[in-house]
Write a protein that holds these residues in place. Sequence first.
Motif, PDB file in Angstrom:
ATOM      1  N   ALA A 194      23.773  17.467  28.528  1.00  0.00           N
ATOM      2  CA  ALA A 194      25.202  17.670  29.044  1.00  0.00           C
ATOM      3  C   ALA A 194      26.231  18.376  28.370  1.00  0.00           C
ATOM      4  O   ALA A 194      26.995  18.771  28.845  1.00  0.00           O
ATOM      5  CB  ALA A 194      25.615  16.159  29.168  1.00  0.00           C
ATOM      6  N   LEU A 195      26.003  18.405  27.272  1.00  0.00           N
ATOM      7  CA  LEU A 195      26.865  19.499  26.185  1.00  0.00           C
ATOM      8  C   LEU A 195      26.621  20.796  26.387  1.00  0.00           C
ATOM      9  O   LEU A 195      27.322  21.805  26.106  1.00  0.00           O
ATOM     10  CB  LEU A 195      26.546  19.028  24.869  1.00  0.00           C
ATOM     11  CG  LEU A 195      27.187  17.668  24.349  1.00  0.00           C
ATOM     12  CD1 LEU A 195      26.761  17.209  22.682  1.00  0.00           C
ATOM     13  CD2 LEU A 195      28.781  17.662  24.461  1.00  0.00           C
ATOM     14  N   LYS A 196      25.598  21.458  26.962  1.00  0.00           N
ATOM     15  CA  LYS A 196      25.105  22.755  27.162  1.00  0.00           C
ATOM     16  C   LYS A 196      26.116  23.183  28.523  1.00  0.00           C
ATOM     17  O   LYS A 196      25.207  23.490  29.492  1.00  0.00           O
ATOM     18  CB  LYS A 196      23.620  22.806  27.264  1.00  0.00           C
ATOM     19  CG  LYS A 196      23.018  22.642  26.142  1.00  0.00           C
ATOM     20  CD  LYS A 196      21.367  22.787  26.118  1.00  0.00           C
ATOM     21  CE  LYS A 196      20.455  22.306  25.108  1.00  0.00           C
ATOM     22  NZ  LYS A 196      19.031  22.336  25.516  1.00  0.00           N
ATOM     23  N   HIS A 197      27.173  23.475  28.279  1.00  0.00           N
ATOM     24  CA  HIS A 197      27.788  24.047  29.527  1.00  0.00           C
ATOM     25  C   HIS A 197      27.502  25.695  29.419  1.00  0.00           C
ATOM     26  O   HIS A 197      27.383  26.244  28.656  1.00  0.00           O
ATOM     27  CB  HIS A 197      29.395  24.018  29.379  1.00  0.00           C
ATOM     28  CG  HIS A 197      30.199  24.243  30.622  1.00  0.00           C
ATOM     29  ND1 HIS A 197      30.406  25.607  31.253  1.00  0.00           N
ATOM     30  CD2 HIS A 197      30.763  23.488  31.528  1.00  0.00           C
ATOM     31  CE1 HIS A 197      31.041  25.345  32.271  1.00  0.00           C
ATOM     32  NE2 HIS A 197      31.454  24.082  32.426  1.00  0.00           N
ATOM     33  N   PRO A 198      27.125  26.089  30.967  1.00  0.00           N
ATOM     34  CA  PRO A 198      26.662  27.166  30.951  1.00  0.00           C
ATOM     35  C   PRO A 198      27.741  28.583  31.015  1.00  0.00           C
ATOM     36  O   PRO A 198      27.475  29.725  30.794  1.00  0.00           O
ATOM     37  CB  PRO A 198      26.278  27.330  32.687  1.00  0.00           C
ATOM     38  CG  PRO A 198      26.915  26.280  33.216  1.00  0.00           C
ATOM     39  CD  PRO A 198      27.260  25.347  32.031  1.00  0.00           C
ATOM     40  N   LYS A 199      29.114  28.131  31.184  1.00  0.00           N
ATOM     41  CA  LYS A 199      29.880  29.205  30.976  1.00  0.00           C
ATOM     42  C   LYS A 199      30.972  29.252  29.769  1.00  0.00           C
ATOM     43  O   LYS A 199      31.502  30.020  29.405  1.00  0.00           O
ATOM     44  CB  LYS A 199      30.894  29.395  32.202  1.00  0.00           C
ATOM     45  CG  LYS A 199      29.936  29.449  33.603  1.00  0.00           C
ATOM     46  CD  LYS A 199      29.337  31.104  33.574  1.00  0.00           C
ATOM     47  CE  LYS A 199      28.674  31.531  34.673  1.00  0.00           C
ATOM     48  NZ  LYS A 199      28.300  32.872  34.600  1.00  0.00           N
ATOM     49  N   TRP A 200      31.290  28.050  29.586  1.00  0.00           N
ATOM     50  CA  TRP A 200      32.437  27.854  28.521  1.00  0.00           C
ATOM     51  C   TRP A 200      31.977  26.884  27.416  1.00  0.00           C
ATOM     52  O   TRP A 200      31.009  26.255  27.206  1.00  0.00           O
ATOM     53  CB  TRP A 200      33.640  26.736  29.356  1.00  0.00           C
ATOM     54  CG  TRP A 200      34.325  27.274  30.488  1.00  0.00           C
ATOM     55  CD1 TRP A 200      34.155  27.074  31.635  1.00  0.00           C
ATOM     56  CD2 TRP A 200      35.488  27.991  30.416  1.00  0.00           C
ATOM     57  NE1 TRP A 200      35.085  27.844  32.503  1.00  0.00           N
ATOM     58  CE2 TRP A 200      35.899  28.249  31.738  1.00  0.00           C
ATOM     59  CE3 TRP A 200      36.164  28.584  29.510  1.00  0.00           C
ATOM     60  CZ2 TRP A 200      37.069  29.109  32.196  1.00  0.00           C
ATOM     61  CZ3 TRP A 200      37.628  29.248  29.781  1.00  0.00           C
ATOM     62  CH2 TRP A 200      37.721  29.609  30.927  1.00  0.00           C
ATOM     63  N   LYS A 201      32.668  27.369  26.295  1.00  0.00           N
ATOM     64  CA  LYS A 201      32.569  26.819  24.863  1.00  0.00           C
ATOM     65  C   LYS A 201      33.584  25.872  24.754  1.00  0.00           C
ATOM     66  O   LYS A 201      34.742  26.230  24.564  1.00  0.00           O
ATOM     67  CB  LYS A 201      32.323  27.775  23.912  1.00  0.00           C
ATOM     68  CG  LYS A 201      31.904  27.141  22.520  1.00  0.00           C
ATOM     69  CD  LYS A 201      32.051  28.132  21.390  1.00  0.00           C
ATOM     70  CE  LYS A 201      31.534  27.479  20.025  1.00  0.00           C
ATOM     71  NZ  LYS A 201      31.396  28.409  18.950  1.00  0.00           N
ATOM     72  N   MET A 202      33.336  24.476  24.811  1.00  0.00           N
ATOM     73  CA  MET A 202      34.581  23.292  24.769  1.00  0.00           C
ATOM     74  C   MET A 202      34.102  22.240  23.753  1.00  0.00           C
ATOM     75  O   MET A 202      32.951  22.314  23.327  1.00  0.00           O
ATOM     76  CB  MET A 202      34.755  22.936  26.132  1.00  0.00           C
ATOM     77  CG  MET A 202      34.747  23.828  27.618  1.00  0.00           C
ATOM     78  SD  MET A 202      34.957  23.245  28.880  1.00  0.00           S
ATOM     79  CE  MET A 202      33.584  22.586  29.314  1.00  0.00           C
ATOM     80  N   GLY A 203      35.093  21.455  23.756  1.00  0.00           N
ATOM     81  CA  GLY A 203      34.779  20.139  22.937  1.00  0.00           C
ATOM     82  C   GLY A 203      33.524  19.391  23.582  1.00  0.00           C
ATOM     83  O   GLY A 203      33.791  19.360  24.904  1.00  0.00           O
ATOM     84  N   SER A 217      37.344  33.044  29.291  1.00  0.00           N
ATOM     85  CA  SER A 217      37.983  33.215  27.715  1.00  0.00           C
ATOM     86  C   SER A 217      39.291  32.422  27.992  1.00  0.00           C
ATOM     87  O   SER A 217      40.216  32.740  28.511  1.00  0.00           O
ATOM     88  CB  SER A 217      38.001  34.489  27.295  1.00  0.00           C
ATOM     89  OG  SER A 217      38.867  34.505  26.113  1.00  0.00           O
ATOM     90  N   MET A 218      39.502  31.306  26.934  1.00  0.00           N
ATOM     91  CA  MET A 218      40.786  30.762  26.943  1.00  0.00           C
ATOM     92  C   MET A 218      41.897  31.610  26.436  1.00  0.00           C
ATOM     93  O   MET A 218      43.173  31.026  26.358  1.00  0.00           O
ATOM     94  CB  MET A 218      40.893  29.226  26.571  1.00  0.00           C
ATOM     95  CG  MET A 218      39.938  28.225  27.184  1.00  0.00           C
ATOM     96  SD  MET A 218      40.984  27.994  28.658  1.00  0.00           S
ATOM     97  CE  MET A 218      42.539  27.321  28.158  1.00  0.00           C
ATOM     98  N   ILE A 219      41.397  32.459  25.858  1.00  0.00           N
ATOM     99  CA  ILE A 219      42.260  33.440  25.079  1.00  0.00           C
ATOM    100  C   ILE A 219      43.621  33.877  26.223  1.00  0.00           C
ATOM    101  O   ILE A 219      44.584  34.143  25.858  1.00  0.00           O
ATOM    102  CB  ILE A 219      41.753  34.567  24.462  1.00  0.00           C
ATOM    103  CG1 ILE A 219      41.155  34.152  22.973  1.00  0.00           C
ATOM    104  CG2 ILE A 219      42.519  35.930  24.179  1.00  0.00           C
ATOM    105  CD1 ILE A 219      40.379  35.072  22.136  1.00  0.00           C
ATOM    106  N   ILE A 220      42.860  34.115  27.396  1.00  0.00           N
ATOM    107  CA  ILE A 220      43.659  34.952  28.555  1.00  0.00           C
ATOM    108  C   ILE A 220      45.015  33.896  28.909  1.00  0.00           C
ATOM    109  O   ILE A 220      46.130  34.447  28.874  1.00  0.00           O
ATOM    110  CB  ILE A 220      43.095  35.344  29.555  1.00  0.00           C
ATOM    111  CG1 ILE A 220      41.812  36.168  29.127  1.00  0.00           C
ATOM    112  CG2 ILE A 220      43.789  35.633  30.864  1.00  0.00           C
ATOM    113  CD1 ILE A 220      40.881  36.534  30.212  1.00  0.00           C
ATOM    114  N   PRO A 221      44.678  32.662  29.092  1.00  0.00           N
ATOM    115  CA  PRO A 221      45.950  31.968  29.611  1.00  0.00           C
ATOM    116  C   PRO A 221      46.422  31.441  28.407  1.00  0.00           C
ATOM    117  O   PRO A 221      47.941  31.418  28.766  1.00  0.00           O
ATOM    118  CB  PRO A 221      45.159  30.429  30.230  1.00  0.00           C
ATOM    119  CG  PRO A 221      43.828  30.653  29.786  1.00  0.00           C
ATOM    120  CD  PRO A 221      43.551  31.749  29.480  1.00  0.00           C
ATOM    121  N   ILE A 222      46.147  31.413  27.186  1.00  0.00           N
ATOM    122  CA  ILE A 222      46.928  30.752  25.996  1.00  0.00           C
ATOM    123  C   ILE A 222      47.706  32.135  25.650  1.00  0.00           C
ATOM    124  O   ILE A 222      49.014  32.017  25.350  1.00  0.00           O
ATOM    125  CB  ILE A 222      45.822  30.404  24.944  1.00  0.00           C
ATOM    126  CG1 ILE A 222      45.408  29.164  24.914  1.00  0.00           C
ATOM    127  CG2 ILE A 222      46.843  30.194  23.510  1.00  0.00           C
ATOM    128  CD1 ILE A 222      44.220  28.957  24.148  1.00  0.00           C
TER     129      ILE A 222
END
Length: 390
Positions: free
Chosen positions: A193-202, A262-267
């Motif tokens: 369940a921790l292996k998200h295909p697109k995002w690196k998240m907590g 990439s969360m860099i974009i919204p942040i």
Amino acid sequence: MKKLISILGSTGSIGLTTLKIVDKKKNYFRPFIFSANKNYNLITKQINKYKPNYFLISNEKVYIKVKKKYKNNSNIKIIKNFESFSPKKKIDITVTAIPGIDGLKPTLSAIKFSKKILLANKESIICGWNLIKKNAIKNKTKIIPIDSEHFSIFKLIKKIHIRDINKIYITASGGPFLNYKTKDLKKVKPKDALKHPKWKMGRKISIDSSTMMNKMLELVEAQKLFNIPSKKIDIIIHPDSLVHAAVEFNNGLLQFIYHETSMIIPIANAIFEEKLDIKEFYKKKNLLSQKNLIFQSVNKKKFPILKIKNLINKYPSSSIIINSSNEILVDQFLKGKIPFLGISKIIMSVLKDRNYKKNAIKICKNLNQIIGLDRWAKNVTFSKIQKFYD
């Protein structure tokens, strides 16, 4: 003059992404207050590298250890709560990214001393938006959501009246189990369940993505942030995670925001309010390399948590109870105490509890009432877990 920046949750994924922006713009920022929980090695690395004026550490053992290490350093104050923090002037930017309902109290505190809050804690919005909004107005603090979905909605409906919106679509990647057969979900483990295909998240949000609970929470978040009826919000699958939200207007036009995962974009856009060149922060991909954009409806048999869509806003505090219950169940799943499909089953049993309605109809007017309801929901959830195995 450098902008004072604070990062609450500096060792988490959102905090670390924000620090990548700080690294690229060293002459623009001055780190002021960071906060973390128990990652001692990363906390000390951040103190040494960024030299914030304050570092708030919520874990008692780690707080004592770090405070001892820096006892002779007069340039930084190690604190364990906001009661011992009193800045002389407002901080320009505060990123609040402490996961779970634990992030609500620090967010409310941060509003008092911040000009602008970049809000990444969906649980705070779900459980305490009325308090956040009230305090933001009182302190003249600007709130910008930085979850990719809500930042996209924020941009798409700016200066748009609600009556002109027909539907808002929140996209979901489908997580790691999109192409699984329903029967195979009985066997999945936390590592799967921790292996998200697109995002690196907590860890917590990764599990929420795998169950699709994150989309249920995002629906409530959108409804509260933008004062939009939940009937105007739908969830659709978009496996590529390039379109983060779409808005269909009554005039027949549909607009969406497309950007890389990439969360860099919204942040970065929230920090600089679009006055930046994004290539400073990461290498853009060629738009033409993406040949198709695929959208599909959600399979509720595969993601049974979606059955609560019409229940999550049924009573004033339904979403608080569901969120609190889910926090416990995600933690128990990660510890191997319950099966993956047990998350949705046990949440449904909480909603059928004989005391559920009398708690769900409560309107929480302060932080203590929210914390009390959170405690009730978590206690009931533990009792339902026990019955699950009886």
